[in-house]
Design a protein around this motif. Structure first.
Motif, PDB file in Angstrom:
ATOM      1  N   ALA A  92      -0.374  -9.980   1.901  1.00 29.20           N
ATOM      2  CA  ALA A  92       0.763 -10.234   1.016  1.00 29.20           C
ATOM      3  C   ALA A  92       1.266 -11.662   1.169  1.00 29.20           C
ATOM      4  O   ALA A  92       1.593 -12.328   0.176  1.00 29.20           O
ATOM      5  CB  ALA A  92       1.888  -9.242   1.304  1.00 29.20           C
ATOM      6  N   LEU A  93       1.319 -12.148   2.398  1.00 27.33           N
ATOM      7  CA  LEU A  93       1.746 -13.531   2.627  1.00 27.33           C
ATOM      8  C   LEU A  93       0.762 -14.511   1.996  1.00 27.33           C
ATOM      9  O   LEU A  93       1.163 -15.488   1.350  1.00 27.33           O
ATOM     10  CB  LEU A  93       1.852 -13.806   4.124  1.00 27.33           C
ATOM     11  CG  LEU A  93       3.026 -13.194   4.872  1.00 27.33           C
ATOM     12  CD1 LEU A  93       2.864 -13.429   6.373  1.00 27.33           C
ATOM     13  CD2 LEU A  93       4.340 -13.775   4.382  1.00 27.33           C
ATOM     14  N   LYS A  94      -0.511 -14.262   2.188  1.00 31.32           N
ATOM     15  CA  LYS A  94      -1.535 -15.156   1.650  1.00 31.32           C
ATOM     16  C   LYS A  94      -1.473 -15.203   0.126  1.00 31.32           C
ATOM     17  O   LYS A  94      -1.703 -16.256  -0.480  1.00 31.32           O
ATOM     18  CB  LYS A  94      -2.913 -14.707   2.135  1.00 31.32           C
ATOM     19  CG  LYS A  94      -4.028 -15.682   1.804  1.00 31.32           C
ATOM     20  CD  LYS A  94      -5.325 -15.305   2.496  1.00 31.32           C
ATOM     21  CE  LYS A  94      -5.884 -14.011   2.021  1.00 31.32           C
ATOM     22  NZ  LYS A  94      -7.276 -13.759   2.520  1.00 31.32           N
ATOM     23  N   ALA A  95      -1.133 -14.087  -0.484  1.00 31.10           N
ATOM     24  CA  ALA A  95      -1.059 -14.035  -1.943  1.00 31.10           C
ATOM     25  C   ALA A  95       0.044 -14.923  -2.496  1.00 31.10           C
ATOM     26  O   ALA A  95      -0.014 -15.366  -3.644  1.00 31.10           O
ATOM     27  CB  ALA A  95      -0.845 -12.595  -2.406  1.00 31.10           C
ATOM     28  N   THR A  96       1.060 -15.207  -1.686  1.00 33.19           N
ATOM     29  CA  THR A  96       2.157 -16.092  -2.104  1.00 33.19           C
ATOM     30  C   THR A  96       1.985 -17.513  -1.575  1.00 33.19           C
ATOM     31  O   THR A  96       2.928 -18.311  -1.649  1.00 33.19           O
ATOM     32  CB  THR A  96       3.505 -15.556  -1.610  1.00 33.19           C
ATOM     33  OG1 THR A  96       3.594 -15.680  -0.181  1.00 33.19           O
ATOM     34  CG2 THR A  96       3.701 -14.096  -1.998  1.00 33.19           C
TER      35      THR A  96
END
Length: 263
Positions: A92-96
């Motif tokens: 989820a962090l990487k997606a942002t």
């Protein structure tokens, strides 16, 4: 510390790593025998760890690790260990692009912190060109940019009883011991406050890549590569290492590696 001592110690640690890497093939019984509390291997590792720590503290003091010219950078930083954590929190962090990343600093501090990556990037930074020495025997020179860990510790106001800094990470490792285990590492406050100990967010004039530990990784330049935790999720100050993992101070230390991986 003499080159002979360093070389012999690195060979010993490499053998320990080879032994650990056979666990998925040989099963838990092998690990229990090799690294049990009363085994010769465990006792020898503990003795080497204690000796290394005492000698380093006696001789090294505030010594800086060697730094190099930019012309010495021959290649990109070689990734090692985990290179793309697959946990849902990290994905989820990487997606942002890590815009939602927060770094808590908790434990034995008077003022717990909760910092975003943008807040960390505007703090006074340090850039250093240093050599990464892996326990597997390879080395790589790279330029690292980040905030000195001491800066965060000063903001958090570390309590007098604190002795260790524990890094909890987003990645997990699997040695066949019942599934993936979250990676963690630790250093003492002397190394935490060393001027070359930084939380790096840049490598070779680029944003830190996922393969090399984005959004933040630890650089402890006087120690071996496994001490430089990647994918830092949180930082905790503690008086003892006993409650964390297997109580030895780090993921690899829990299976027999040296806690003080000094070079």
């Amino acid at each position: 510390m003499s080159r002979t001592f360093q070389a012999n110690r690195r060979r010993f640690l490499t053998l320990a790593g080879v032994a650990a890497s056979t666990v998925p093939l040989a099963g838990c019984d092998m690990l229990d025998g090799v690294f049990s509390g009363d085994s010769a291997v465990r006792q020898t590792l503990a003795s080497a760890n204690s000796l290394s720590y005492r000698v380093q503290r006696m001789l090294a003091g505030d010594r800086l690790a060697p730094e190099f010219a930019a012309t010495e950078i021959r290649q990109g930083q070689r990734p090692n260990g985990s290179t793309d954590p697959d946990g849902p929190d990290y994905r989820a962090l990487k997606a942002t692009a890590f815009a939602t990343y927060r770094l808590p600093v908790t434990g034995l501090v008077e003022k717990p912190l909760d910092l975003g990556l943008d807040e960390i990037r505007v703090m006074p930074a340090r850039t250093q060109i240093t050599r990464h020495d892996c326990v597997e025997g390879w080395s790589c020179i790279a330029k690292w940019t980040g905030v000195p860990l001491a800066t965060l510790l000063d903001q958090a106001k570390v309590k007098p009883e604190a002795r260790y800094v524990i890094f909890h990470c987003y990645d997990a490792m699997n040695l066949g011991l019942g599934g993936p285990t979250p990676y963690y590492e630790s250093i003492d406050l002397l190394d935490a406050r060393h001027p070359q100990t930084i939380l790096a967010y840049g490598c070779n004039d680029q944003a830190l890549s996922v393969a090399n530990g984005a959004p933040l990784r630890v650089r402890v330049e006087r120690q071996l590569g496994y001490k430089m935790a990647k994918y830092v999720k949180s930082i905790e100050l503690a008086a003892t290492l006993a409650p964390y993992g297997g109580g030895k101070g780090g993921f690899w230390e829990d299976v027999g590696y040296d806690w003080y991986g000094g070079i």
